[in-house]
Design an enzyme around this catalytic site. Structure first.
Site, PDB file in Angstrom:
ATOM      1  CE  LYS A   1      -2.995   2.807   2.839  1.00 48.57           C
ATOM      2  NZ  LYS A   1      -3.855   2.958   4.013  1.00 48.57           N
TER       3      LYS A   1
ATOM      4  N   GLY B   1      -8.292   9.236   9.350  1.00 51.84           N
ATOM      5  CA  GLY B   1      -8.666   9.370  10.751  1.00 51.84           C
ATOM      6  C   GLY B   1      -9.732  10.410  11.039  1.00 51.84           C
TER       7      GLY B   1
ATOM      8  CB  ALA C   1      -8.091   7.170   4.385  1.00 49.34           C
ATOM      9  N   GLY C   2     -10.784   7.791   5.850  1.00 47.50           N
ATOM     10  CA  GLY C   2     -11.785   8.830   6.059  1.00 47.50           C
ATOM     11  C   GLY C   2     -13.183   8.331   6.381  1.00 47.50           C
TER      12      GLY C   2
ATOM     13  CG  ASN D   1      -6.539   1.032  11.439  1.00 48.44           C
ATOM     14  OD1 ASN D   1      -5.341   0.835  11.278  1.00 48.44           O
ATOM     15  ND2 ASN D   1      -7.108   0.684  12.583  1.00 48.44           N
ATOM     16  CB  THR D   2      -9.535   5.624  12.652  1.00 44.96           C
ATOM     17  OG1 THR D   2      -8.234   5.816  12.094  1.00 44.96           O
ATOM     18  CG2 THR D   2      -9.643   6.395  13.945  1.00 44.96           C
TER      19      THR D   2
END
Lengths: 67, 264
Positions: free
Chosen positions: B101, B162, B189-190, B211-212
Protein backbone atom coordinates in the site's frame (compact mmCIF):
# COMPACT_ATOMS: atom_id res chain seq x y z
CA UNK A 1 36.13 3.10 16.59
CA UNK A 2 33.29 4.18 14.35
CA UNK A 3 30.59 6.49 15.60
CA UNK A 4 27.30 5.55 14.03
CA UNK A 5 23.62 6.09 14.72
CA UNK A 6 21.12 3.26 15.08
CA UNK A 7 17.49 4.41 15.13
CA UNK A 8 18.73 7.87 16.15
CA UNK A 9 20.78 6.44 19.04
CA UNK A 10 24.53 7.08 19.02
CA UNK A 11 26.63 3.93 19.08
CA UNK A 12 30.37 3.20 18.89
CA UNK A 13 31.45 0.07 17.05
CA UNK A 14 34.74 -1.44 15.85
CA UNK A 15 36.24 -0.42 12.53
CA UNK A 16 35.55 -3.89 11.08
CA UNK A 17 31.96 -4.15 12.28
CA UNK A 18 29.55 -5.56 9.72
CA UNK A 19 25.76 -5.39 9.76
CA UNK A 20 25.29 -8.87 11.15
CA UNK A 21 27.42 -7.95 14.17
CA UNK A 22 25.71 -4.60 14.52
CA UNK A 23 22.27 -6.23 14.78
CA UNK A 24 23.45 -8.17 17.85
CA UNK A 25 25.20 -5.15 19.37
CA UNK A 26 22.03 -3.06 18.92
CA UNK A 27 19.94 -5.76 20.63
CA UNK A 28 17.98 -7.02 17.62
CA UNK A 29 19.48 -10.53 17.39
CA UNK A 30 16.84 -13.18 16.57
CA UNK A 31 14.23 -10.50 15.91
CA UNK A 32 12.19 -10.04 12.74
CA UNK A 33 13.81 -6.95 11.25
CA UNK A 34 14.57 -5.07 8.06
CA UNK A 35 17.39 -2.60 7.69
CA UNK A 36 18.52 0.50 5.82
CA UNK A 37 21.79 2.44 5.86
CA UNK A 38 21.59 6.16 5.16
CA UNK A 39 18.07 5.68 3.84
CA UNK A 40 18.97 2.85 1.46
CA UNK A 41 17.54 -0.64 1.96
CA UNK A 42 20.12 -3.38 2.55
CA UNK A 43 19.05 -6.96 1.79
CA UNK A 44 19.55 -9.62 4.45
CA UNK A 45 22.01 -11.64 2.40
CA UNK A 46 24.35 -8.62 2.37
CA UNK A 47 24.52 -8.21 6.16
CA UNK A 48 27.71 -10.30 6.65
CA UNK A 49 29.60 -8.46 3.91
CA UNK A 50 28.36 -4.91 4.51
CA UNK A 51 30.81 -2.87 6.55
CA UNK A 52 29.85 0.28 8.39
CA UNK A 53 31.40 3.70 7.83
CA UNK A 54 31.91 6.69 10.10
CA UNK A 55 28.63 8.58 10.78
CA UNK A 56 26.42 5.99 9.09
CA UNK A 57 22.75 6.26 9.97
CA UNK A 58 21.21 2.84 10.38
CA UNK A 59 17.47 2.23 10.55
CA UNK A 60 16.31 -1.10 11.98
CA UNK A 61 12.57 -1.65 11.81
CA UNK A 62 10.18 -4.30 13.11
CA UNK A 63 6.50 -5.06 12.41
CA UNK A 64 3.82 -2.83 13.89
CA UNK A 65 0.12 -2.19 13.33
CA UNK A 66 -0.73 0.06 10.42
CA UNK A 67 -3.72 1.41 8.57
CA UNK B 1 -26.91 -13.05 2.14
CA UNK B 2 -23.68 -14.48 0.74
CA UNK B 3 -22.37 -12.96 -2.47
CA UNK B 4 -20.83 -15.20 -5.05
CA UNK B 5 -19.03 -12.35 -6.78
CA UNK B 6 -15.41 -12.07 -5.81
CA UNK B 7 -13.00 -9.15 -5.67
CA UNK B 8 -9.97 -9.54 -7.91
CA UNK B 9 -6.90 -7.49 -7.03
CA UNK B 10 -3.95 -8.16 -9.32
CA UNK B 11 -3.81 -11.96 -9.48
CA UNK B 12 -5.63 -12.68 -6.23
CA UNK B 13 -9.30 -13.22 -5.47
CA UNK B 14 -11.06 -12.26 -2.27
CA UNK B 15 -14.52 -13.04 -0.97
CA UNK B 16 -14.45 -10.04 1.36
CA UNK B 17 -14.51 -6.45 0.15
CA UNK B 18 -13.34 -5.15 3.50
CA UNK B 19 -9.64 -4.36 4.00
CA UNK B 20 -8.87 -3.64 7.63
CA UNK B 21 -6.03 -1.86 9.39
CA UNK B 22 -4.24 -3.26 12.43
CA UNK B 23 -3.33 -0.03 14.27
CA UNK B 24 -4.88 1.93 17.15
CA UNK B 25 -6.60 -0.94 18.99
CA UNK B 26 -6.62 -0.80 22.77
CA UNK B 27 -5.12 -4.27 22.99
CA UNK B 28 -3.75 -6.96 20.70
CA UNK B 29 -6.67 -9.22 21.65
CA UNK B 30 -9.12 -6.54 20.59
CA UNK B 31 -7.38 -6.31 17.22
CA UNK B 32 -7.61 -10.07 16.67
CA UNK B 33 -11.31 -10.12 17.58
CA UNK B 34 -12.06 -7.22 15.24
CA UNK B 35 -10.23 -8.84 12.32
CA UNK B 36 -12.16 -12.06 12.90
CA UNK B 37 -15.51 -10.26 13.14
CA UNK B 38 -14.80 -8.22 10.01
CA UNK B 39 -14.43 -11.28 7.80
CA UNK B 40 -11.55 -9.42 6.17
CA UNK B 41 -9.01 -11.47 4.26
CA UNK B 42 -6.54 -8.64 3.63
CA UNK B 43 -5.06 -6.55 6.43
CA UNK B 44 -2.65 -3.64 6.47
CA UNK B 45 0.40 -3.34 8.70
CA UNK B 46 3.63 -1.39 8.83
CA UNK B 47 7.26 -1.17 9.94
CA UNK B 48 8.71 1.15 12.55
CA UNK B 49 11.79 1.65 14.67
CA UNK B 50 11.03 0.08 18.03
CA UNK B 51 12.90 -0.56 21.25
CA UNK B 52 14.60 -3.97 20.87
CA UNK B 53 14.18 -4.69 24.59
CA UNK B 54 10.39 -4.77 24.28
CA UNK B 55 10.39 -7.00 21.21
CA UNK B 56 6.83 -5.83 20.48
CA UNK B 57 7.28 -6.63 16.80
CA UNK B 58 7.53 -10.35 17.45
CA UNK B 59 4.37 -10.50 19.59
CA UNK B 60 2.47 -8.47 17.00
CA UNK B 61 3.78 -10.67 14.21
CA UNK B 62 2.60 -13.85 15.94
CA UNK B 63 -0.93 -12.46 16.25
CA UNK B 64 -0.95 -11.35 12.63
CA UNK B 65 0.14 -14.80 11.44
CA UNK B 66 -2.66 -16.40 13.44
CA UNK B 67 -5.28 -14.39 11.53
CA UNK B 68 -4.36 -16.23 8.32
CA UNK B 69 -5.04 -13.01 6.37
CA UNK B 70 -3.10 -11.83 3.36
CA UNK B 71 -0.78 -8.97 4.28
CA UNK B 72 -0.69 -5.49 2.80
CA UNK B 73 2.27 -3.56 4.25
CA UNK B 74 2.10 0.21 3.94
CA UNK B 75 4.62 2.99 3.49
CA UNK B 76 2.81 5.28 5.93
CA UNK B 77 4.70 8.38 6.98
CA UNK B 78 6.99 8.48 3.94
CA UNK B 79 7.34 11.93 2.43
CA UNK B 80 9.30 11.22 -0.72
CA UNK B 81 9.38 8.60 -3.43
CA UNK B 82 12.83 7.55 -2.24
CA UNK B 83 11.65 6.91 1.33
CA UNK B 84 8.61 5.00 0.12
CA UNK B 85 10.62 2.84 -2.28
CA UNK B 86 13.12 1.90 0.42
CA UNK B 87 10.44 1.15 2.99
CA UNK B 88 8.61 -0.95 0.38
CA UNK B 89 11.79 -2.97 -0.19
CA UNK B 90 12.17 -3.46 3.58
CA UNK B 91 8.54 -4.60 3.80
CA UNK B 92 8.90 -7.00 0.90
CA UNK B 93 11.84 -8.70 2.53
CA UNK B 94 10.41 -8.81 6.03
CA UNK B 95 6.82 -9.79 5.19
CA UNK B 96 7.73 -11.87 2.12
CA UNK B 97 5.16 -10.17 -0.09
CA UNK B 98 5.26 -8.08 -3.26
CA UNK B 99 2.09 -6.26 -2.24
CA UNK B 100 2.45 -2.70 -1.02
CA UNK B 101 0.00 0.00 0.00
CA UNK B 102 1.90 2.99 -1.32
CA UNK B 103 1.60 6.13 0.76
CA UNK B 104 3.63 9.27 0.13
CA UNK B 105 2.39 12.10 2.28
CA UNK B 106 2.64 15.65 0.98
CA UNK B 107 1.07 17.61 3.80
CA UNK B 108 1.30 17.10 7.54
CA UNK B 109 -1.95 18.87 8.33
CA UNK B 110 -4.38 16.69 6.40
CA UNK B 111 -2.02 13.85 5.45
CA UNK B 112 -2.83 14.45 1.81
CA UNK B 113 -0.87 12.28 -0.64
CA UNK B 114 1.83 13.99 -2.69
CA UNK B 115 0.65 13.22 -6.23
CA UNK B 116 3.99 13.89 -7.92
CA UNK B 117 6.11 11.72 -5.63
CA UNK B 118 3.37 9.07 -5.63
CA UNK B 119 3.57 8.59 -9.40
CA UNK B 120 7.38 8.47 -9.32
CA UNK B 121 7.32 5.85 -6.55
CA UNK B 122 4.56 3.80 -8.20
CA UNK B 123 6.41 3.66 -11.51
CA UNK B 124 9.65 2.52 -9.86
CA UNK B 125 8.02 -0.05 -7.58
CA UNK B 126 6.09 -1.61 -10.44
CA UNK B 127 9.34 -1.82 -12.39
CA UNK B 128 10.78 -3.69 -9.40
CA UNK B 129 7.94 -6.21 -9.44
CA UNK B 130 5.70 -4.84 -6.69
CA UNK B 131 1.92 -5.03 -6.74
CA UNK B 132 1.20 -1.43 -5.90
CA UNK B 133 -2.01 -0.18 -4.30
CA UNK B 134 -1.56 3.59 -4.12
CA UNK B 135 -3.35 5.67 -1.52
CA UNK B 136 -4.28 8.72 -3.59
CA UNK B 137 -6.66 11.65 -3.76
CA UNK B 138 -9.83 11.61 -5.86
CA UNK B 139 -8.14 13.67 -8.60
CA UNK B 140 -8.97 12.09 -11.96
CA UNK B 141 -5.70 13.02 -13.68
CA UNK B 142 -3.61 11.65 -10.83
CA UNK B 143 -5.56 8.41 -10.93
CA UNK B 144 -5.10 8.13 -14.70
CA UNK B 145 -1.34 8.69 -14.30
CA UNK B 146 -1.16 6.00 -11.63
CA UNK B 147 -3.04 3.61 -13.88
CA UNK B 148 -0.68 4.50 -16.75
CA UNK B 149 2.24 3.77 -14.42
CA UNK B 150 0.93 0.22 -14.10
CA UNK B 151 -1.15 0.28 -10.92
CA UNK B 152 -3.92 -2.30 -11.30
CA UNK B 153 -5.79 -1.04 -8.23
CA UNK B 154 -6.30 2.55 -7.05
CA UNK B 155 -7.26 3.65 -3.56
CA UNK B 156 -8.63 7.20 -3.50
CA UNK B 157 -9.41 8.73 -0.14
CA UNK B 158 -12.95 9.28 1.08
CA UNK B 159 -11.67 11.95 3.45
CA UNK B 160 -8.36 12.64 5.25
CA UNK B 161 -7.04 9.74 7.36
CA UNK B 162 -8.67 9.37 10.75
CA UNK B 163 -11.31 12.07 10.23
CA UNK B 164 -14.37 9.85 9.87
CA UNK B 165 -15.88 12.41 7.51
CA UNK B 166 -17.03 9.86 4.95
CA UNK B 167 -17.22 10.48 1.21
CA UNK B 168 -16.44 14.20 1.19
CA UNK B 169 -16.34 14.71 -2.55
CA UNK B 170 -19.04 12.52 -4.02
CA UNK B 171 -18.96 14.28 -7.37
CA UNK B 172 -15.26 13.52 -7.91
CA UNK B 173 -15.58 9.98 -6.59
CA UNK B 174 -18.56 9.30 -8.84
CA UNK B 175 -16.72 10.75 -11.86
CA UNK B 176 -13.69 8.64 -11.05
CA UNK B 177 -15.78 5.49 -10.94
CA UNK B 178 -17.47 6.35 -14.23
CA UNK B 179 -14.18 7.14 -15.97
CA UNK B 180 -12.06 4.31 -14.60
CA UNK B 181 -13.96 1.11 -15.16
CA UNK B 182 -11.20 -1.33 -16.07
CA UNK B 183 -9.47 -1.67 -12.69
CA UNK B 184 -10.76 -1.98 -9.11
CA UNK B 185 -11.16 1.16 -7.03
CA UNK B 186 -11.04 1.01 -3.24
CA UNK B 187 -12.06 3.82 -0.92
CA UNK B 188 -9.21 4.16 1.53
CA UNK B 189 -9.35 6.35 4.60
CA UNK B 190 -11.78 8.83 6.06
CA UNK B 191 -14.74 6.50 6.60
CA UNK B 192 -16.38 6.90 9.98
CA UNK B 193 -19.56 4.85 9.84
CA UNK B 194 -20.90 1.73 8.13
CA UNK B 195 -23.45 3.76 6.16
CA UNK B 196 -20.58 5.64 4.51
CA UNK B 197 -18.99 2.34 3.50
CA UNK B 198 -22.32 1.16 2.10
CA UNK B 199 -22.56 4.38 0.07
CA UNK B 200 -19.11 3.74 -1.41
CA UNK B 201 -20.09 0.25 -2.53
CA UNK B 202 -23.46 1.49 -3.86
CA UNK B 203 -21.50 4.00 -5.95
CA UNK B 204 -19.68 1.10 -7.58
CA UNK B 205 -16.47 1.12 -5.57
CA UNK B 206 -15.09 -2.38 -5.30
CA UNK B 207 -14.04 -2.36 -1.65
CA UNK B 208 -13.14 -0.17 1.32
CA UNK B 209 -10.08 0.03 3.51
CA UNK B 210 -10.37 1.52 6.97
CA UNK B 211 -8.88 1.34 10.43
CA UNK B 212 -9.76 4.11 12.88
CA UNK B 213 -13.54 3.73 12.73
CA UNK B 214 -13.24 0.14 13.91
CA UNK B 215 -10.25 0.45 16.25
CA UNK B 216 -11.63 3.49 18.07
CA UNK B 217 -15.18 2.17 18.47
CA UNK B 218 -16.29 1.28 22.00
CA UNK B 219 -16.67 -2.28 20.75
CA UNK B 220 -14.30 -2.79 17.78
CA UNK B 221 -15.45 -6.34 17.01
CA UNK B 222 -19.09 -5.24 16.85
CA UNK B 223 -18.19 -2.26 14.68
CA UNK B 224 -16.15 -4.51 12.38
CA UNK B 225 -19.21 -6.72 11.98
CA UNK B 226 -21.38 -3.65 11.31
CA UNK B 227 -19.02 -2.49 8.56
CA UNK B 228 -18.94 -5.97 7.09
CA UNK B 229 -22.74 -6.07 6.86
CA UNK B 230 -22.88 -2.54 5.39
CA UNK B 231 -20.26 -3.38 2.76
CA UNK B 232 -22.20 -6.49 1.83
CA UNK B 233 -25.43 -4.49 1.64
CA UNK B 234 -23.82 -1.77 -0.47
CA UNK B 235 -22.42 -4.31 -2.89
CA UNK B 236 -25.80 -6.07 -3.21
CA UNK B 237 -27.47 -2.74 -3.89
CA UNK B 238 -24.94 -1.91 -6.59
CA UNK B 239 -25.38 -5.29 -8.27
CA UNK B 240 -29.18 -5.03 -7.99
CA UNK B 241 -29.15 -1.64 -9.73
CA UNK B 242 -30.29 1.50 -7.93
CA UNK B 243 -33.37 3.32 -9.18
CA UNK B 244 -32.99 6.62 -11.01
CA UNK B 245 -33.36 9.68 -8.82
CA UNK B 246 -36.27 11.97 -9.69
CA UNK B 247 -36.98 15.58 -8.88
CA UNK B 248 -40.74 15.08 -8.48
CA UNK B 249 -42.91 12.63 -6.61
CA UNK B 250 -44.41 9.63 -8.35
CA UNK B 251 -47.06 7.60 -6.51
CA UNK B 252 -46.11 4.04 -5.85
CA UNK B 253 -49.70 2.95 -5.22
CA UNK B 254 -51.78 2.83 -8.44
CA UNK B 255 -53.84 5.96 -9.05
CA UNK B 256 -56.41 4.05 -11.11
CA UNK B 257 -59.41 3.08 -8.97
CA UNK B 258 -58.73 5.67 -6.30
CA UNK B 259 -61.87 5.84 -4.03
CA UNK B 260 -63.55 9.11 -3.03
CA UNK B 261 -62.46 10.67 -6.30
CA UNK B 262 -65.09 12.24 -8.48
CA UNK B 263 -64.72 14.07 -11.77
CA UNK B 264 -65.66 17.72 -11.19
Amino acid sequence: MLKISVNNRELSVGEDCNLLQLITIAGFAEQKIALAINGEFVAKNLYPTTKLAQRDNVDIVTPIGGG
Amino acid sequence: MQHTDTLTLYDSQFNSRFLLGTALYRSPAQMSEAIKASGSEFITLSLRRQNPQHNDGEAFWQLIKETGCKLLPNTAGCKSAKEAINLAEMSRELFATDWIKLEVIGDDYNLQPDPFELVIAARELIKRGFKVLPYCTDDLILCLRLRDAGCQVLMPWGAPIGTGQGLLNKYHLQSLRERITDIPLIIDAGLGSPSQAAAALEMGYDAVLLNTAVAKADDPALMAKAFSLAISAGRSAYLAGLMQRRQTATPSTPVLGQPFWHQQ
